[in-house]
Design an enzyme around this catalytic site. Sequence first.
Site, mmCIF file in Angstrom:
data_model
loop_
_atom_site.group_PDB
_atom_site.id
_atom_site.type_symbol
_atom_site.label_atom_id
_atom_site.label_comp_id
_atom_site.label_asym_id
_atom_site.label_seq_id
_atom_site.Cartn_x
_atom_site.Cartn_y
_atom_site.Cartn_z
ATOM 1 C CD GLU A 87 -2.780 -1.135 2.379
ATOM 2 O OE1 GLU A 87 -3.491 0.059 2.765
ATOM 3 O OE2 GLU A 87 -2.847 -1.825 3.279
ATOM 4 C CB CYS A 122 -1.952 6.743 2.544
ATOM 5 S SG CYS A 122 -2.632 5.418 3.396
#
EC number: 1.2.1.88
Lengths: 1007, 1007
Positions: free
Chosen positions: A759, A793
């Site tokens: 990720e 994020c």
Amino acid sequence: MNAEVSTLDNKVIERGKQFFDSISGEAPSVFNKGWWTGKVMDWSMKNEDFKVQMFRFVDVLPYLNTSESLSRHIEEYFAGEDSNIPDVLKWGATKTGFGGGLVAKVLNKTIRSNIEGMARQFIIGQKSKEAVKGIRKLRKDGFAFVLDLLGEATVSHEEAAAYRDGYLEVLDAIEKEYKKWDALDASGDLDWGHAPKINVAVKPSAFYSQSKPVDLEGTVQGMMDAIEPVYKKIMDMGGFMCIDMEALKYKEPTVEMYKRFRKKYPDYPHLGIVFQAYLRSVDDDVSGLLDWARSENLPISIRLVKGAYWDYETVLAKQNDWPVPVWTHKPESDMAFERVSRMILENNDICHFACASHNIRSISSVMEVANELGVPEEKYEFQVLYGMAEPVRKGLRNVAKRVRLYCPYGDLIPGMAYLVRRLLENTANESFLKQTFADEADVSRLLENPELTLERELAAKPKNNPGNKTPEGELPPFNNFPPADFTVKEERDGFPASMAKIRKDFGKRYPLYIGGQEIVTDDTLDSYNPADTSEIIGSVCQAGVAEVDKAVATAKQAYLDWRDVEPKERAQYLLKASQYLKDNMYDLCALQVLEVGKQWDQAQADVAEAIDFLEYYAREMIRLGAPRRMGNAPGEYSQYFYQGKGVAAVIAPWNFPLAISVGMVSAAIVSGCPVVYKPAGISSAVGYGIVEMFKAAGLPDGVFNYCPGRGSVMGDHLVDHPDVSVIAFTGSMEVGLRIQERAAKVHPGQEQCKKVIAEMGGKNGIIIDDDADLDEAVLGVLYAAFGFQGQKCSACSRAIVLGSIYDRFIHRLKEAAASIKLGPAEDPTNYMGPVVDKAAQKNVLEYCKIAEQEGSVVIKHEAPAEYRDKGCYAPLLVVDGITKDHRIAQEEVFGPVLSIMRAKDFDEALDIANSTRFALTGAVYSRSPKHLEKASREFRVGNLYLNKPSVGALVERHAFGGFKMSGVGSKAGGPDYLLQFMDPRLVCENTMRRGFAPISEDDDWVA
Amino acid sequence: MNAEVSTLDNKVIERGKQFFDSISGEAPSVFNKGWWTGKVMDWSMKNEDFKVQMFRFVDVLPYLNTSESLSRHIEEYFAGEDSNIPDVLKWGATKTGFGGGLVAKVLNKTIRSNIEGMARQFIIGQKSKEAVKGIRKLRKDGFAFVLDLLGEATVSHEEAAAYRDGYLEVLDAIEKEYKKWDALDASGDLDWGHAPKINVAVKPSAFYSQSKPVDLEGTVQGMMDAIEPVYKKIMDMGGFMCIDMEALKYKEPTVEMYKRFRKKYPDYPHLGIVFQAYLRSVDDDVSGLLDWARSENLPISIRLVKGAYWDYETVLAKQNDWPVPVWTHKPESDMAFERVSRMILENNDICHFACASHNIRSISSVMEVANELGVPEEKYEFQVLYGMAEPVRKGLRNVAKRVRLYCPYGDLIPGMAYLVRRLLENTANESFLKQTFADEADVSRLLENPELTLERELAAKPKNNPGNKTPEGELPPFNNFPPADFTVKEERDGFPASMAKIRKDFGKRYPLYIGGQEIVTDDTLDSYNPADTSEIIGSVCQAGVAEVDKAVATAKQAYLDWRDVEPKERAQYLLKASQYLKDNMYDLCALQVLEVGKQWDQAQADVAEAIDFLEYYAREMIRLGAPRRMGNAPGEYSQYFYQGKGVAAVIAPWNFPLAISVGMVSAAIVSGCPVVYKPAGISSAVGYGIVEMFKAAGLPDGVFNYCPGRGSVMGDHLVDHPDVSVIAFTGSMEVGLRIQERAAKVHPGQEQCKKVIAEMGGKNGIIIDDDADLDEAVLGVLYAAFGFQGQKCSACSRAIVLGSIYDRFIHRLKEAAASIKLGPAEDPTNYMGPVVDKAAQKNVLEYCKIAEQEGSVVIKHEAPAEYRDKGCYAPLLVVDGITKDHRIAQEEVFGPVLSIMRAKDFDEALDIANSTRFALTGAVYSRSPKHLEKASREFRVGNLYLNKPSVGALVERHAFGGFKMSGVGSKAGGPDYLLQFMDPRLVCENTMRRGFAPISEDDDWVA
């Protein structure tokens, strides 16, 4: 029911019947089908879909400033597939035979004026002058008033101040003439001989935009400071002020404020407060305040209502898995209303009572109880809403005299929100008004004792289907762990207590943990509090190449057994680990607040997410662990199942220091892959919690190995190791791509091709459409961009705003941003704190420079200097004038920097949104069904949120992860995640021997 | 029923009742519960699990040569979890109180002798001497015999010859004394005055081990040549030979052989054939032969039976999705028996009739019909099985005199197979014997006209549940396309016709196909027939770098629309493509036979697999394409769905030239990823079929691009291309790893990290346990190792054989391998053909050298020289003495080379099996439940087959793919495959506005 009650009940019913008789044949205008409103109500009650669309349309209407926009929305909301606008909406327009688009154009003026007319039915005036005129007329008709200013959704100090000013303005207007008003039914200055002519209701949260349950003291003080000028003016005019009760989250500060005002102005009795009978806590709340009044010897005034936020409170509780705080059966609220009314009336010596209900049964009950108790007339009055239930107010006026109308006034924009609430109330199946005037229910039913109604309703319900219960021995279905509910005192107190406790442990050494053994290294790394860099959280041993080799070898050995442990058994370890986290919630949260600077709620969300990962992956593995029969050919039994790939290296980030680590680690482990875990250096103390967690869970040695270390020393070695089969990584794109590239090389002796799950970054945009509800959009963007200093994020770093709403949005956002407090996360009054460490600070400050060069500053909000001296602060920065080509529009900052980008239309907004290398999260604030649909399809990111911020993904519900340069692999917390750690295997047995095969039930056999 | 039938029926029932009266109180010994067999039968009928275990144990018993092995199997089969062996098995042993293991040891002698005793009940003798003694005794009791030699499972010429010799031996033994036998019920040489005393039954397939439906002529000739010596001897002795009917697949050659024998020896009438009433075709079959006899004027003899392979035929048909060839209701077989009996009796002038049934209704019917038709006694007789239905044979003897017993003789090993068939027959619910003697059903029921029974049974059935039907507009569930059924003439004729047709087109030029345009290049590559390298299939244009760029750009452009085409719509293109393949089946098969040298069945399996991929992935995409709601929180609607990743490069192998290509291509396309397809150079003509297929399906231009080319020229360029997002590859490990490594590098301008799906090599082992059924294991290994010349990634290249069975296995395998024919795949008599091209030939020959150096040759079987001169032949090579360290045990050969490896026990066998870098397929032949279970867990390969060959994976049922160095990614044709081509996305809408959220049915709402 005992005999006494029963006698009273008969009287109540008798009085109710008289009431009904007195208003016989009349109906409230909202139900008058001869008019547009009545028709719309009628349709809404019959057609749930239309009702939803209608209410939503009413909500968005004030934003539809052009006739193009209005026509487009009419068509989108109502035309449907057959381009047919319902006849009801055409009412009042010349007949037309054109298709959808054209019809919408022809109708738009009619519809707007009809809806505005409907709103005016409930709103006494848009301007103060109008309002004064309205109340003057009401008084002529013999009704008292209580005036309420619409527009309680304030997102900044500025808006709160404007709201307050609105009260001062209307009070000024009243001041000019109120002395000329005759008192109602009395001579002298007081209505009915005892009540101030001026009566004003205030919604406290609207006066202080930074109200939040976690900050009780700050909220009380903020509200009080803002309301006091209004209260003083009211007192000057001899008026009455009632503090309205809003959503449950404001209940505690509201009650507290009421008490403080009463104590501050003990001699001024005309201050009221509202309680809501729909709250399960209402008995305790009211008796608590009565006790307080008695102990303080301060007379009080209570308005009792049923409560107007039932849907909201219920949805919120269900979404958060909190106990539902309201009664879930309407008669329970009615019972509570009667019960609490009696309680208040019994205390009439110290408490004035305002009975606010349209329910004739409730009203009759109050009358009879007051009668029975001999309550003096000046001790209670009746209130109903302006524009609703005209027959009831008229009946009340006849019977009880003392009737006050609750009169909202103000702009149509906030007015529409009020209108929706009223419409909802009038169309709900349980609505007394609807039952009385629209459904024409039997009078004896309407007047029935609600206790009997409840019994009847419960008896009529289908018995609980046992099929819905979790079978013995099976896990209940997955549910997200509830977020902290800071309306609960214990939750508020837990944090400081834990912070104090863990601070005592600060500075200790954290060893490695490999194969069940603690290993101490010479090389250590200190972890410090970003809000005060002199505070050392702990000193963390750092693995070198030798320790990595040992950890991998240990994990490889553990794999040989672990892969064959039954999936169900592996899942049990996760469930035990989850229990450990639940048991140590506050300590774990507190450590995060101090080690990485998470706000309380953010820290709790992180630990809750860790729990969710454990609970979800445990269930997922049980689901996936059951071998699946493939095909149904007789004579053959084919089973598909999974095997863990081997040793997993988990390389974790610091920003969700427990959640993401636990997620990756537990997924690997439950899938059968022992783990070598490298936490981020910055959050290694939080990371060590996983050692404690798995110790508590009794996980076999070697299955989890804690192996912090410097990336530069051991990172590549771990990634390249031939005995590592899976690498689960969360972090930056640069590191992610490097890992991917290195891992693709097969080294000598390597058994498996490495699987990389990465990720990586995001550059997430939120689109603000021209019809967006800015009350929500401004707060949503603020939270998504600056919550935890933008270090997610999923954080919003680009707000893409449509031209026609651009200025309004920017202004409100700027003011909202200016209103928040910056400082250590430890103190819950602070909205934003320091970034995670000095390196992050340096990086963010560099990007601030770039942002300021590329755009123009909308706001740059700095923490107070005393904080900045000690910690790693970066300013909250918003710049506008940013376009796709700017670096600040393309590169991930990972800090509190927001770019505003202008789009000429929704298509351009989508184009801008999709214009980065990343595809992680995004959000859209819009009330255009077509635009939402289009965004669902074409805003191409992993997680898209509609009318929600781009952050705060929950396990399962918002399975998380993106594509393009945002990620390699499937969504964390999603149904495909565990598959990545496993290889499918298939075993097919030929069960036929000598022409004979046992036939099983699910075989495809002859009929 | 009309009146005539009804009259007859009454007579039949009357006669049946007399029959029953005459045997009243008697029961066949198998049902006698005073004895072990009867007890076992009783248990088996009551307990399905026990029955299965018992029959399986009976089957394996002859292989259990040591008392250790016997005890272990008793325990594994019967002890179960509670270590309790059922009491019935202890019968005859001293009582014992010990636990499972010990009990098994104590019991093993008892159980073995009980089972052998049971077998002897049905078998007249193990040696010819015994057999002769047995029939002598029977004749003394007044019964004629027909002798049958057990052991029909012959896998080689050697075994077939031994089988034939067994007949000659027993005939020799009979020859010595038969003249001394008195004729039954008659004077002279003939029983009953007309029947030869000697009567022998033969099972033709056992005489010729290479029998197969696809090779009708070869099979007939092979059988005839082998049987003729036996027939001659019988003729010499004036005996009767009956050709038994076996499984359906041998029916046509058997009938054909019968005709040829009759024509060859027209004057010798004592030749019979058997028909099975359970076949739906029985009326046509019998009337066909009767017509033939009449037209040839050759008297014939028919034995009519119900049929003994019902389970096998039904399972086989269901597994292959062929029409079930047998009646699925027992009364239908009974009806057919009566119907066909009458047909034969009506033709008694030209046909002698043997009525073989234990069913008293059937027998009575034959008697009455014969009576009614006035059939002379010498024209019909009755047959029953030795050891079964003693009361029936006795009754028949009394009434009909002419009773013949079918007497098997031979070794116990094949005898056990026969025993299982008989046990099955006696325990089936529909068994007349069971109903009569075990269930003691009502006589009138037993004698009921089967037409009425059928009506009654059908009426009693639950009506077809409409819920099981596919709803309107939905696809029926996935089913594998049926394999070729070469018992059907059209299927046999299709291949040569198509080969002739496509040969006319040979040598044509194949262009590239990009964006719907044919593109011709200067560079071309010829594809040739590996069986005759001078035959050029076609000349294939070769893409260079420029063409690859064009193809990728075209696919990228197509992606923009294609990704948003509804999954259901994308699926439709696959279904249309599937229809194209079905419509062109023979042509597509024929091209493979000629371009890559696939045998007919292998070619058909390849095309069928291509169809399966299309049908399965279409359904999978429809399944996955439906967005999934995540969570059920009210006020929020969260949906999880998938988006194609982008352009997919599909790099395909030649060995499954259509199936694997279509699989990878269609998965990508249906997932939303346009494809650049690079077929293998060797099979580019087959690959071009995909162009035609998608043209026929109407796929939009640019979604599929055919782009053959030289790997050395354009391979890396395609892999490195920044606009390629997915690479689906099937081929060698070396190339796969190279692709993986290159693809991991992100190039400038690249949007997505590349996803690589790579199916690579295998080094697959088959374990032969010491209790393996060698009849199946030998043929399984032969097929897995040498089918399509071993050119499958799933091919068996290692046979891991347990020491105690090693020699028997090797010998049988060697002889079996020696018996097969080598030559062009075009000719279906050939089992194995040339390898795919000269390069492959060179490579295989090098590995042959290595194999011969490392081990010792068991067999090296070469194709005839005339073939070798023209084509790319490699020998079939089996070597033994191979250990884990040998190269030939570790490296993939991809050709017909098999290593035999010895293991001392099952654990060592597993260790050897798992000892390579690969983990693709594997198989185990074992009848030990514990070993099968252990292998399921510890034989760690992607596809493990138990008692099946390691090849022939079917889509879905055997979802295919491995791990370690065998693959990267999830199984092709499995439920996780499509996920690899897609990124999951999630859209979460906050549906609450102004505190109001529409509540949907699946929300978690208040009760």
